[in-house]
Design a protein around this motif. Structure first.
Motif, short mmCIF file in Angstrom:
data_model
loop_
_atom_site.label_atom_id
_atom_site.label_comp_id
_atom_site.label_asym_id
_atom_site.label_seq_id
_atom_site.Cartn_x
_atom_site.Cartn_y
_atom_site.Cartn_z
N VAL A 114 0.86 -1.18 0.00
CA VAL A 114 0.00 0.00 0.00
C VAL A 114 0.89 1.23 0.00
CG1 VAL A 114 -1.72 1.34 1.30
CG2 VAL A 114 -1.89 -1.17 1.20
N VAL A 115 0.66 2.12 -0.95
CA VAL A 115 1.35 3.41 -1.02
C VAL A 115 0.34 4.46 -0.59
CG1 VAL A 115 2.50 5.07 -2.55
CG2 VAL A 115 2.80 2.60 -2.92
N TRP A 116 0.61 5.12 0.55
CA TRP A 116 -0.34 6.06 1.14
C TRP A 116 0.21 7.46 0.93
CZ3 TRP A 116 -3.27 2.88 4.93
CH2 TRP A 116 -4.50 3.47 5.28
N LEU A 117 -0.48 8.27 0.14
CA LEU A 117 0.00 9.61 -0.22
C LEU A 117 -0.80 10.68 0.51
CD1 LEU A 117 0.33 9.11 -4.09
CD2 LEU A 117 2.10 8.85 -2.34
N PHE A 118 -0.11 11.52 1.30
CA PHE A 118 -0.75 12.58 2.06
C PHE A 118 -0.44 13.98 1.57
CE2 PHE A 118 -0.70 9.11 5.16
CZ PHE A 118 -2.02 9.13 5.57
N GLY A 119 0.53 14.14 0.67
CA GLY A 119 0.89 15.49 0.24
C GLY A 119 1.30 16.32 1.45
N ASP A 120 0.64 17.47 1.63
CA ASP A 120 0.94 18.27 2.82
C ASP A 120 -0.25 18.32 3.80
OD1 ASP A 120 -0.72 20.15 1.56
OD2 ASP A 120 0.83 21.67 1.34
N GLU A 121 -1.06 17.24 3.82
CA GLU A 121 -2.08 17.11 4.87
C GLU A 121 -1.37 17.26 6.21
OE1 GLU A 121 -5.73 15.95 4.56
OE2 GLU A 121 -5.17 16.95 2.73
N SER A 122 -2.04 17.86 7.19
CA SER A 122 -1.38 18.10 8.46
C SER A 122 -2.37 17.90 9.60
CB SER A 122 -0.79 19.51 8.47
OG SER A 122 0.05 19.69 9.59
N THR A 123 -2.27 18.72 10.61
CA THR A 123 -3.04 18.52 11.83
C THR A 123 -4.54 18.77 11.65
OG1 THR A 123 -2.53 20.78 12.50
CG2 THR A 123 -1.09 19.04 13.33
N THR A 124 -4.94 19.78 10.91
CA THR A 124 -6.36 20.08 10.73
C THR A 124 -7.03 19.02 9.89
OG1 THR A 124 -5.92 22.44 10.93
CG2 THR A 124 -8.01 21.80 9.90
N ASP A 125 -6.43 18.67 8.78
CA ASP A 125 -6.99 17.67 7.87
C ASP A 125 -6.59 16.26 8.28
OD1 ASP A 125 -8.06 19.62 5.92
OD2 ASP A 125 -5.95 20.10 5.69
N GLU A 126 -5.66 16.13 9.12
CA GLU A 126 -5.07 14.89 9.62
C GLU A 126 -4.43 14.05 8.53
OE1 GLU A 126 -6.40 12.78 13.48
OE2 GLU A 126 -8.14 12.90 12.15
N THR A 127 -3.36 13.40 8.93
CA THR A 127 -2.75 12.42 8.04
C THR A 127 -3.44 11.09 8.36
OG1 THR A 127 -0.91 12.13 9.61
CG2 THR A 127 -0.57 13.67 7.78
N GLY B 197 1.54 -6.96 5.93
CA GLY B 197 1.45 -6.02 4.82
C GLY B 197 2.61 -5.03 4.82
N LYS B 198 2.77 -4.34 3.69
CA LYS B 198 3.85 -3.37 3.51
C LYS B 198 3.24 -2.03 3.13
CE LYS B 198 6.82 -7.02 1.74
NZ LYS B 198 5.92 -8.13 1.51
N ILE B 199 3.64 -0.98 3.86
CA ILE B 199 3.13 0.37 3.60
C ILE B 199 4.29 1.31 3.32
CG2 ILE B 199 2.01 2.41 4.61
CD1 ILE B 199 0.14 0.56 6.11
N PHE B 200 4.16 2.09 2.25
CA PHE B 200 5.05 3.21 1.97
C PHE B 200 4.18 4.45 2.15
CE2 PHE B 200 6.75 6.52 -0.75
CZ PHE B 200 8.11 6.47 -0.49
N ALA B 201 4.46 5.25 3.19
CA ALA B 201 3.68 6.45 3.47
C ALA B 201 4.49 7.68 3.09
CB ALA B 201 3.28 6.50 4.94
N SER B 202 3.86 8.60 2.39
CA SER B 202 4.53 9.80 1.94
C SER B 202 3.69 11.03 2.29
CB SER B 202 4.72 9.74 0.42
OG SER B 202 5.18 10.98 -0.07
N GLY B 203 4.36 12.01 2.89
CA GLY B 203 3.69 13.27 3.20
C GLY B 203 4.63 14.17 3.97
N SER B 204 4.58 15.45 3.68
CA SER B 204 5.51 16.38 4.30
C SER B 204 5.16 16.70 5.75
CB SER B 204 5.59 17.68 3.50
OG SER B 204 4.32 18.31 3.45
N GLU B 205 3.96 16.34 6.21
CA GLU B 205 3.54 16.70 7.56
C GLU B 205 3.17 15.50 8.43
OE1 GLU B 205 3.58 19.85 8.73
OE2 GLU B 205 4.28 20.64 6.81
N ILE B 206 3.46 14.28 8.01
CA ILE B 206 3.07 13.11 8.79
C ILE B 206 3.70 13.15 10.17
CG2 ILE B 206 3.07 10.59 8.95
CD1 ILE B 206 3.15 10.52 5.86
N GLY B 207 5.00 13.37 10.24
CA GLY B 207 5.69 13.43 11.53
C GLY B 207 5.19 14.56 12.39
#
Length: 174
Positions: free
Chosen positions: A77-90, A107-117
């Motif tokens: 699963v490739v999970w793409l968040f872009g720049d979702e952050s605290t208001t929109d939640e990752t 399962g295997k997940i690749f998560a991508s997003g500039s605000e996940i952390g």
């Protein structure tokens, strides 16, 4: 004359159904338009799909949340968040539960997003459940905001072992 039946801009998804073998799911969870990327349409799911040489499908994260798409049907699963952050939640609580169950099944997940952390593991704000998910299931730790690092090095313990590449938005949304 103006074209009156033309739709507005939208996200671009993709699929590659005719390849035998493993199935990959791209979960698109990038709805935010108030962050650094301000365009209404997002081509990122389609772009990610072009780099996957495997059978893949793309869905909006709401399809995972409501249970109409089951993660265990996919090898990766490739999970793409872009720049979702605290208001929109990752990863919201429901997504965390589904991702945790999937990972516990191997399962295997690749998560991508500039605000996940920032959303899940900064010093103030996230719940302990958010931190535990980020640290123990995504196997990472938040170090600071805006690292300006776009190099990915796969961990020896992950399915990305030995893989190294640059990653990020070159469009900058402007």
């Amino acid at each position: 004359a103006a074209i009156t039946n033309e739709s507005g801009t939208s996200d671009t998804y993709g699929l590659r159904p005719n390849i035998a073998g493993q199935k990959t799911l791209i979960v698109y969870a990038f709805d935010r338009i108030s962050g650094s990327y301000k365009l209404l349409s997002h081509p990122f799911a389609m772009t990610a799909g072009q780099s996957i040489y495997a059978r893949y499908e793309t869905v909006h994260n709401k399809s995972v949340v409501d249970g109409s798409v089951v993660l265990s049907d996919y090898n990766v699963v490739v999970w793409l968040f872009g720049d979702e952050s605290t208001t929109d939640e990752t990863f919201g609580a429901n997504e965390q539960a589904k991702a945790t169950a999937y990972l516990n099944q191997g399962g295997k997940i690749f998560a991508s997003g500039s605000e996940i952390g920032y959303d899940l593991d900064r010093a103030s704000g996230p719940s302990q459940a958010d931190r535990d998910f980020f640290n123990n299931y995504l196997n990472t730790k938040y170090v600071g905001d805006d690292a300006n690092v776009y190099l990915i090095n796969g961990s020896p313990a992950s399915f990305l072992n030995g893989v190294s590449f640059t990653y990020g938005d070159t469009l900058q949304g402007s």
